[in-house]
Design an enzyme around this catalytic site. Sequence first.
Site, PDB file in Angstrom:
ATOM      1  CG  HIS A   1      -0.511   0.262   2.514  1.00  0.00           C
ATOM      2  ND1 HIS A   1      -0.810  -0.550   3.578  1.00  0.00           N
ATOM      3  CD2 HIS A   1       0.260   1.241   3.025  1.00  0.00           C
ATOM      4  CE1 HIS A   1      -0.253  -0.069   4.674  1.00  0.00           C
ATOM      5  NE2 HIS A   1       0.412   1.026   4.366  1.00  0.00           N
TER       6      HIS A   1
ATOM      7  CD  GLU B   1      -4.567  -1.330   3.577  1.00  0.00           C
ATOM      8  OE1 GLU B   1      -3.459  -1.595   3.064  1.00  0.00           O
ATOM      9  OE2 GLU B   1      -4.864  -1.627   4.744  1.00  0.00           O
TER      10      GLU B   1
END
Length: 243
Positions: free
Chosen positions: A139, A144
């Site tokens: 990330h 994410e």
Amino acid sequence: MIRVRVFDSAADLARAAAADIARTLRANPRLVLGLPTGRTPIPLYHQLARLHGEGRADFSRATTFNLDEFLGLDGRDGRSYRAFMQRHLFDHINARARRIHFLDGDARDVAAECDRYERAIRRAGGIDLQILGLGLNGHIGFNEPARALAARTHCARLRPATRRANAALFGNRIRDVPHYALSMGMATILEADRILLIATGATKRACVERMIAGPVTPRVPASFLQLHRNTEVWLDRPAASQL
Ligand code: GLP
């Protein structure tokens, strides 16, 4: 094409990155800097504080935007990223408070807060130099791994691995780490003129390899940096050991 530089040690990397930022600031005192949190940039921030103390880095006309902030935490909360930045950098340099920007994790209207941030970045003329760290799962900011990524500043749900990685700020109690955070989006990041991602330590070697040599995939958000025309990745030897 991502340009990679490997340093003998994390300390050498921090010194070189601070010297680069100081040089960039001298060339453009009105520099707009994007800044990350995490363990990796701490030595860099200490070096910037040192250069400032020696009169070699003047932040008086610079503008900063932090990448992300936990949802539900007030900036005065010692566990917030704002407090982290204050401790590690802003207490030690001369950046003007009105030109230091954070997402407000305690905002009532999250969508409006994200829009406000995007507008503030645009009003500042965009980010000249974005410094990034790298999450263990690939990330950047709090973008994410997912089936699809968000382009703009948004509210992100944190993966268990990411909450675990941030537990130190919360007295190592994972259950206290917020489940959500506000983060610049992928386009917000990729619009920066120049990007410098720093990663150190052997734990990062696999995600470094996937970021640089793997396919561009939302499963490794940092791999999108391969699409940016002015990105450098600076590593210490352990982080580069799988390349
Ligand atoms: C957090 C931050 C990221 C940062 C990452 C890596 O999740 N939101 O911006 O890059 O941690 O942290 P560390 O440098 O501690 O490995």
